[in-house]
Structures are given as C-alpha cells and as structure tokens.
Design a protein around this motif. Structure first.
Motif, PDB file in Angstrom:
ATOM      1  N   MET A 286     -20.015  -1.258  -4.684  1.00 42.92           N
ATOM      2  CA  MET A 286     -18.637  -0.781  -4.576  1.00 42.92           C
ATOM      3  C   MET A 286     -18.516   0.023  -3.288  1.00 42.92           C
ATOM      4  SD  MET A 286     -15.661  -0.277  -6.340  1.00 42.92           S
ATOM      5  CE  MET A 286     -16.025  -0.140  -8.090  1.00 42.92           C
ATOM      6  N   VAL A 287     -17.437  -0.175  -2.544  1.00 44.21           N
ATOM      7  CA  VAL A 287     -17.199   0.549  -1.305  1.00 44.21           C
ATOM      8  C   VAL A 287     -15.784   1.111  -1.324  1.00 44.21           C
ATOM      9  CG1 VAL A 287     -17.114   0.441   1.203  1.00 44.21           C
ATOM     10  CG2 VAL A 287     -18.774  -0.960  -0.044  1.00 44.21           C
ATOM     11  N   GLY A 288     -15.646   2.410  -1.065  1.00 43.70           N
ATOM     12  CA  GLY A 288     -14.335   3.039  -1.022  1.00 43.70           C
ATOM     13  C   GLY A 288     -14.227   3.986   0.165  1.00 43.70           C
ATOM     14  N   LYS A 289     -13.101   3.962   0.832  1.00 40.39           N
ATOM     15  CA  LYS A 289     -12.876   4.839   1.976  1.00 40.39           C
ATOM     16  C   LYS A 289     -11.910   5.947   1.570  1.00 40.39           C
ATOM     17  CE  LYS A 289     -11.796   4.708   6.939  1.00 40.39           C
ATOM     18  NZ  LYS A 289     -11.374   3.839   8.064  1.00 40.39           N
ATOM     19  N   VAL A 290     -12.265   7.213   1.864  1.00 43.21           N
ATOM     20  CA  VAL A 290     -11.480   8.372   1.454  1.00 43.21           C
ATOM     21  C   VAL A 290     -11.040   9.141   2.688  1.00 43.21           C
ATOM     22  CG1 VAL A 290     -11.479  10.470   0.050  1.00 43.21           C
ATOM     23  CG2 VAL A 290     -12.878   8.514  -0.644  1.00 43.21           C
ATOM     24  N   GLU A 291      -9.811   9.676   2.651  1.00 42.77           N
ATOM     25  CA  GLU A 291      -9.305  10.463   3.765  1.00 42.77           C
ATOM     26  C   GLU A 291      -8.862  11.848   3.298  1.00 42.77           C
ATOM     27  OE1 GLU A 291      -5.829   8.699   5.464  1.00 42.77           O
ATOM     28  OE2 GLU A 291      -4.931   8.245   3.517  1.00 42.77           O
ATOM     29  N   GLU A 292      -8.916  12.815   4.212  1.00 41.80           N
ATOM     30  CA  GLU A 292      -8.432  14.166   3.948  1.00 41.80           C
ATOM     31  C   GLU A 292      -7.025  14.253   4.509  1.00 41.80           C
ATOM     32  OE1 GLU A 292      -7.217  17.818   3.591  1.00 41.80           O
ATOM     33  OE2 GLU A 292      -7.654  17.284   5.689  1.00 41.80           O
ATOM     34  N   THR A 293      -6.050  14.684   3.682  1.00 40.73           N
ATOM     35  CA  THR A 293      -4.641  14.547   4.045  1.00 40.73           C
ATOM     36  C   THR A 293      -3.853  15.854   4.091  1.00 40.73           C
ATOM     37  OG1 THR A 293      -4.037  14.183   1.711  1.00 40.73           O
ATOM     38  CG2 THR A 293      -4.610  12.241   3.033  1.00 40.73           C
ATOM     39  N   SER A 294      -4.510  17.006   4.013  1.00 36.84           N
ATOM     40  CA  SER A 294      -3.778  18.272   3.921  1.00 36.84           C
ATOM     41  C   SER A 294      -3.148  18.710   5.239  1.00 36.84           C
ATOM     42  CB  SER A 294      -4.710  19.383   3.427  1.00 36.84           C
ATOM     43  OG  SER A 294      -5.671  19.710   4.431  1.00 36.84           O
ATOM     44  N   GLY A 295      -3.664  18.188   6.347  1.00 37.19           N
ATOM     45  CA  GLY A 295      -3.216  18.646   7.654  1.00 37.19           C
ATOM     46  C   GLY A 295      -4.044  19.791   8.194  1.00 37.19           C
ATOM     47  N   ALA A 296      -5.035  20.248   7.425  1.00 33.97           N
ATOM     48  CA  ALA A 296      -5.923  21.312   7.888  1.00 33.97           C
ATOM     49  C   ALA A 296      -6.772  20.810   9.056  1.00 33.97           C
ATOM     50  CB  ALA A 296      -6.822  21.789   6.750  1.00 33.97           C
ATOM     51  N   THR A 297      -7.217  21.746   9.881  1.00 33.81           N
ATOM     52  CA  THR A 297      -8.010  21.382  11.056  1.00 33.81           C
ATOM     53  C   THR A 297      -9.459  21.829  10.966  1.00 33.81           C
ATOM     54  OG1 THR A 297      -7.308  23.417  12.164  1.00 33.81           O
ATOM     55  CG2 THR A 297      -5.991  21.430  12.549  1.00 33.81           C
ATOM     56  N   GLU A 298      -9.793  22.549   9.910  1.00 40.46           N
ATOM     57  CA  GLU A 298     -11.179  22.987   9.753  1.00 40.46           C
ATOM     58  C   GLU A 298     -11.553  23.018   8.284  1.00 40.46           C
ATOM     59  OE1 GLU A 298     -10.368  27.819   9.877  1.00 40.46           O
ATOM     60  OE2 GLU A 298     -11.218  26.813  11.625  1.00 40.46           O
ATOM     61  N   GLY A 299     -12.855  23.056   8.034  1.00 41.42           N
ATOM     62  CA  GLY A 299     -13.356  23.058   6.672  1.00 41.42           C
ATOM     63  C   GLY A 299     -13.810  21.681   6.243  1.00 41.42           C
ATOM     64  N   SER A 300     -14.427  21.617   5.084  1.00 43.57           N
ATOM     65  CA  SER A 300     -14.871  20.343   4.535  1.00 43.57           C
ATOM     66  C   SER A 300     -14.887  20.441   3.019  1.00 43.57           C
ATOM     67  CB  SER A 300     -16.267  19.968   5.064  1.00 43.57           C
ATOM     68  OG  SER A 300     -17.232  20.917   4.624  1.00 43.57           O
ATOM     69  N   ILE A 301     -15.010  19.299   2.379  1.00 43.53           N
ATOM     70  CA  ILE A 301     -14.948  19.235   0.919  1.00 43.53           C
ATOM     71  C   ILE A 301     -15.875  18.124   0.453  1.00 43.53           C
ATOM     72  CG2 ILE A 301     -13.009  17.613   0.942  1.00 43.53           C
ATOM     73  CD1 ILE A 301     -11.860  19.085  -1.481  1.00 43.53           C
ATOM     74  N   LEU A 302     -16.441  18.272  -0.714  1.00 41.10           N
ATOM     75  CA  LEU A 302     -17.266  17.221  -1.285  1.00 41.10           C
ATOM     76  C   LEU A 302     -16.388  16.270  -2.092  1.00 41.10           C
ATOM     77  CD1 LEU A 302     -20.432  19.102  -2.612  1.00 41.10           C
ATOM     78  CD2 LEU A 302     -20.236  17.713  -0.554  1.00 41.10           C
ATOM     79  N   VAL A 303     -16.499  14.980  -1.809  1.00 38.39           N
ATOM     80  CA  VAL A 303     -15.758  13.973  -2.573  1.00 38.39           C
ATOM     81  C   VAL A 303     -16.759  13.091  -3.311  1.00 38.39           C
ATOM     82  CG1 VAL A 303     -13.687  13.940  -1.180  1.00 38.39           C
ATOM     83  CG2 VAL A 303     -15.626  12.528  -0.492  1.00 38.39           C
ATOM     84  N   ARG A 304     -16.334  12.669  -4.494  1.00 37.15           N
ATOM     85  CA  ARG A 304     -17.239  11.883  -5.343  1.00 37.15           C
ATOM     86  C   ARG A 304     -16.528  10.632  -5.844  1.00 37.15           C
ATOM     87  NH1 ARG A 304     -20.927  13.835 -10.473  1.00 37.15           N
ATOM     88  NH2 ARG A 304     -20.544  12.049 -11.835  1.00 37.15           N
ATOM     89  N   MET A 305     -17.235   9.513  -5.793  1.00 38.08           N
ATOM     90  CA  MET A 305     -16.738   8.250  -6.330  1.00 38.08           C
ATOM     91  C   MET A 305     -17.580   7.868  -7.537  1.00 38.08           C
ATOM     92  SD  MET A 305     -16.322   4.508  -4.460  1.00 38.08           S
ATOM     93  CE  MET A 305     -18.092   4.187  -4.341  1.00 38.08           C
ATOM     94  N   ASP A 306     -16.942   7.761  -8.702  1.00 34.47           N
ATOM     95  CA  ASP A 306     -17.599   7.283  -9.914  1.00 34.47           C
ATOM     96  C   ASP A 306     -17.177   5.833 -10.134  1.00 34.47           C
ATOM     97  OD1 ASP A 306     -18.907   9.643 -11.723  1.00 34.47           O
ATOM     98  OD2 ASP A 306     -17.309  10.398 -10.418  1.00 34.47           O
ATOM     99  N   SER A 307     -18.116   4.928  -9.997  1.00 32.74           N
ATOM    100  CA  SER A 307     -17.812   3.502 -10.087  1.00 32.74           C
ATOM    101  C   SER A 307     -18.254   2.927 -11.431  1.00 32.74           C
ATOM    102  CB  SER A 307     -18.506   2.744  -8.960  1.00 32.74           C
ATOM    103  OG  SER A 307     -18.093   3.244  -7.700  1.00 32.74           O
ATOM    104  N   ARG A 308     -17.451   1.967 -11.920  1.00 33.89           N
ATOM    105  CA  ARG A 308     -17.725   1.362 -13.209  1.00 33.89           C
ATOM    106  C   ARG A 308     -17.606  -0.155 -13.068  1.00 33.89           C
ATOM    107  NH1 ARG A 308     -14.355   4.469 -17.407  1.00 33.89           N
ATOM    108  NH2 ARG A 308     -12.707   3.009 -16.832  1.00 33.89           N
ATOM    109  N   PHE A 309     -18.670  -0.860 -13.457  1.00 33.36           N
ATOM    110  CA  PHE A 309     -18.705  -2.328 -13.419  1.00 33.36           C
ATOM    111  C   PHE A 309     -18.772  -2.837 -14.856  1.00 33.36           C
ATOM    112  CE2 PHE A 309     -20.593  -0.555  -9.681  1.00 33.36           C
ATOM    113  CZ  PHE A 309     -20.251  -1.374  -8.620  1.00 33.36           C
ATOM    114  N   ASN A 310     -18.013  -3.894 -15.164  1.00 37.56           N
ATOM    115  CA  ASN A 310     -17.993  -4.340 -16.554  1.00 37.56           C
ATOM    116  C   ASN A 310     -17.787  -5.849 -16.667  1.00 37.56           C
ATOM    117  OD1 ASN A 310     -17.843  -3.590 -19.500  1.00 37.56           O
ATOM    118  ND2 ASN A 310     -15.887  -4.655 -19.277  1.00 37.56           N
ATOM    119  N   ASN A 311     -18.503  -6.405 -17.625  1.00 37.53           N
ATOM    120  CA  ASN A 311     -18.311  -7.792 -18.026  1.00 37.53           C
ATOM    121  C   ASN A 311     -18.539  -7.852 -19.532  1.00 37.53           C
ATOM    122  OD1 ASN A 311     -19.905 -10.531 -18.728  1.00 37.53           O
ATOM    123  ND2 ASN A 311     -18.355 -10.943 -17.156  1.00 37.53           N
TER     124      ASN A 311
END
Length: 399
Positions: A286-311
């Motif tokens: 699974m591949v996902g692209k994430v963007e930061e959208t607040s308009g802030a110019t400094e700082g960072s944040i941890l983002v997490r992707m929980d993926s689920r595959f099913n058949n």
C-alpha cells in the motif's frame, strides 16, 4: 469558506493473479480578569500606611525564585481578546513541569500537562469543536491526550510560570523607586497592594513577604519571545507531597498513556489517491502520499498509515507505517503484507480489497522513553533543590 471534510479512510480494489511462483500509528475568590481591577475581594485598608513598594516587591520575587514549585488558581485569556476567559488551576515546578485542569465552555473539566516543553490536553468533544483543528483523526481527540502548541492553548506554563521564569517576567513590570504599597484586605486578609507597570500584585503584609495574587495585563517571557497571556491568579503553597504526586502523574502519563496520543499542532490530509500493487504469490504493498496543509512554516508532526487488506477466502491482513511530516511538506508512506500463497499449476485470481486510515501521533516510542527519563531527572533535581539543566533537543520525528 466551508472546509472539505477530511476522510481518514481511503478504499482501493486490486486484482491479484496467483501463479506457480512465490514472490511476496481558576476559578478563585476575587478574580476579575476582564477589568483587572482590585475590586474583587479587596477592601480598603483600615489604616492605610504606605511603604516603599520596590523593595517589598523585590523581596517577594526573590522568595518566588527560590520556590521549587508554585500553585496557581485563576483565569487566563488572550491579552487582546478577553471574550474567552479560561478558569484554571495548575502546579508548575522549577523545571517547567506542569499539571493542571481547566474549565471548558460547557462547564466540564479538562486536564493538561507539560513536560520537557511538550504540552498535552485531554478534553471532551465540546472543547475540540470550538477549536479550528481539522485532522483525519480529530474524532479520536476526546479519548486521548492530544499534543498542542502553547499558542493554541493560550498559555505557556513551562515557559512563563516556573518560579524563576515568572519572577523574571514580573520584574520587568516592577514599580518605580518612588512607588508606594498600601495595606488593604484581600478576602479578609491584610496584604500590601503594589501597582505594577501593566498590572497589580498583592503581597503578604507580614514577613517573609510573598506573593498572594497577581493581575497582569500581558504576561510574557522576559526575553520577549513566546506566548503572552492576560492572567488573574492567586498563589497557594505547594508541599513536597504535592510535587512528588505531580511527577508521579507525569511519569505515568508519559509512560502509559501517550502511545496513542494524537497531535493537533499541524494539519494533515491525503495528498492523492492511494496506490499499491499485489504480486504473484500474494505480496501486496500500500502506498499513500500525505501533505501538511495548515500553512505553518516550521515544525513537524508524526503521521501514521494503518493499512488493511482483505479477501473473503484469504482473510484480512494489516500493516502500519509512521513517518515525520514537515510543515508545508509531503511524505510518502508505504507498507506491505504477504498472503504467502503456495505455487500452483492452476493459477487462481483473487480480488484484494484494501484501505488505509490516516492519523497522527504525538511522540515516537523512543521520544516517549526519553520523556519519561527527563521527567525522572527533573523530579530528582526539583526535590533535591538542585539546578535543572535543559535537556537536549527533541528527536526530529518528535519535534
């Protein structure tokens, strides 16, 4: 302008051919903040006897500086906007560790703490509905500690309310050499009132002279950088048991309750549709692209992707990926699973449904462990009366 609803889950369908190969997360008596006057609980002195204000005030500040911790009960607000006054009660140590509660608009009580410069809030959904925080996991905020900025909270406990920090800030508002302090009764107790540059302080009339209450129009770090707050608060004594309990609570929160803590300091969203692929034999990515959208110019944040595959025949498999996302930037997350299908002379095609949940995390595992260690070090220094050295900077992924 209305904002688009952030959808945390992104579903995708892929078809996987299987062949013969195997390639495979203050309310206090007498506080009147809006007016910042001395009317609340203060009564004219029965025998006004002015004394020199400057040395009296300096003596109180010297006593404040030497305190291992202070307890405040009162109100704070934005200096320029007093329409949103927050009642709070908190304790702050000389190391900048803070623990407190505050009243939310609906009358309920919320909690907050600060350690090593990191501020966390735990409040119900009513509190978050009044804040402009738009993240995919905002609905999880009421059930978790949430890391926020001092600007978002409107108060910097560890930066301006430590005993030494508060004394330094108040010293910039000290009365002039000719100013006089006048005796009056505050809540039935005889005190000295000292008019400051941008506020008022009340000091015990008997030695040793200590601060009883303050009303400050704009309380900010003495060096001029940081969050400024309008504050009206009374002081209370803090005993050793209370300081020990504060550090016990902070160590417990950091060690046991921050694994699922969220982060509202920045805003994140999916930047594009999810991608991915499944290989012959059942290995899927699974591949996902994430963007930061607040308009802030400094700082960072941890983002997490929980993926689920099913058949329906093969069952469900999951994987997660966490990465650091910088303000204004993008980051790609990917993780993989493997159904490990055995080679077959008669290949079968399976349809694999997969989706991903985007969320934030306040601290990494290493950062949580470091925070616990820092709290324990600060506890020892505060209780022993020693100097507390500033810890090293945060790791990049926890900044």
């Amino acid at each position: 302008m209305a904002r688009a609803i952030r959808m945390p889950w992104r579903p995708v369908r892929r078809t996987t051919p299987v062949a013969a190969a195997t390639v495979f997360v203050l309310s206090t008596t007498g506080c009147g903040l809006l007016g910042l006057g001395s009317q609340g609980g203060a009564e004219p002195s029965p025998s006004p006897t002015p004394v020199s204000a400057a040395p009296l005030f300096e003596e109180a500040l010297a006593a404040l500086e030497e305190s291992p911790a202070i307890q405040l009960q009162g109100q704070f607000s934005d200096p320029q906007d007093t329409s949103n006054v927050v009642n709070t009660s908190l304790t702050v140590t000389d190391a900048g560790a803070a623990l407190g509660t505050f009243q939310v608009g609906t009358g309920g009580e919320a909690s907050y703490f600060e350690a090593d410069g990191k501020l966390f809030v735990k409040a119900d959904s009513d509190y978050w509905l009044t804040h402009d925080v738009f993240n995919p996991d905002s609905d999880a905020y009421p059930d978790n500690w949430v890391r926020i900025t001092h600007e978002q909270f409107g108060l910097d406990p560890g930066g301006v309310l430590t005993p030494a920090g508060l004394a330094e800030s108040l010293r910039t508002k000290a009365p002039g050499a000719d100013a006089e302090a006048v005796e009056e009764k505050l809540d039935g107790v005889l005190v000295y009132r000292v008019e400051l540059s941008g506020g008022t302080a009340w000091i015990t009339s008997e030695a040793p002279h200590t601060l009883v209450r303050m009303q400050i129009e704009e309380l900010a770090p003495a060096e001029g950088e940081g969050v400024a707050s309008r504050i009206d608060a009374s002081f209370a004594e803090v005993d050793t048991a209370a300081v020990e309990q504060l550090y016990d609570d902070l160590a417990k929160y950091a060690g046991e309750e921050l694994e699922s803590a969220r982060d509202a300091r920045l805003e994140v969203a999916w930047a594009e549709e999810l991608g991915g692929d499944c290989q012959t034999g059942g290995a899927c990515t699974m591949v996902g692209k994430v963007e930061e959208t607040s308009g802030a110019t400094e700082g960072s944040i941890l983002v997490r992707m929980d993926s689920r595959f099913n058949n329906d025949e093969l069952g469900e498999k999951t994987c997660t990926k966490t990465a650091e996302l910088k303000a204004g930037g993008t980051v790609e997350l990917s993780c993989s699973i493997d159904y490990a299908l055995a080679p077959s002379a008669n290949p079968v095609t399976y349809t694999i449904d997969f989706e991903a949940l985007l969320s934030t995390r306040a601290l990494s595992k290493d950062a949580r462990e470091q925070l616990v260690a820092t709290i324990n070090e600060q506890r020892e220094a505060t209780l022993s009366g020693g100097d507390t050295a500033e810890e090293g900077g945060e790791e990049a992924e926890s900044s």
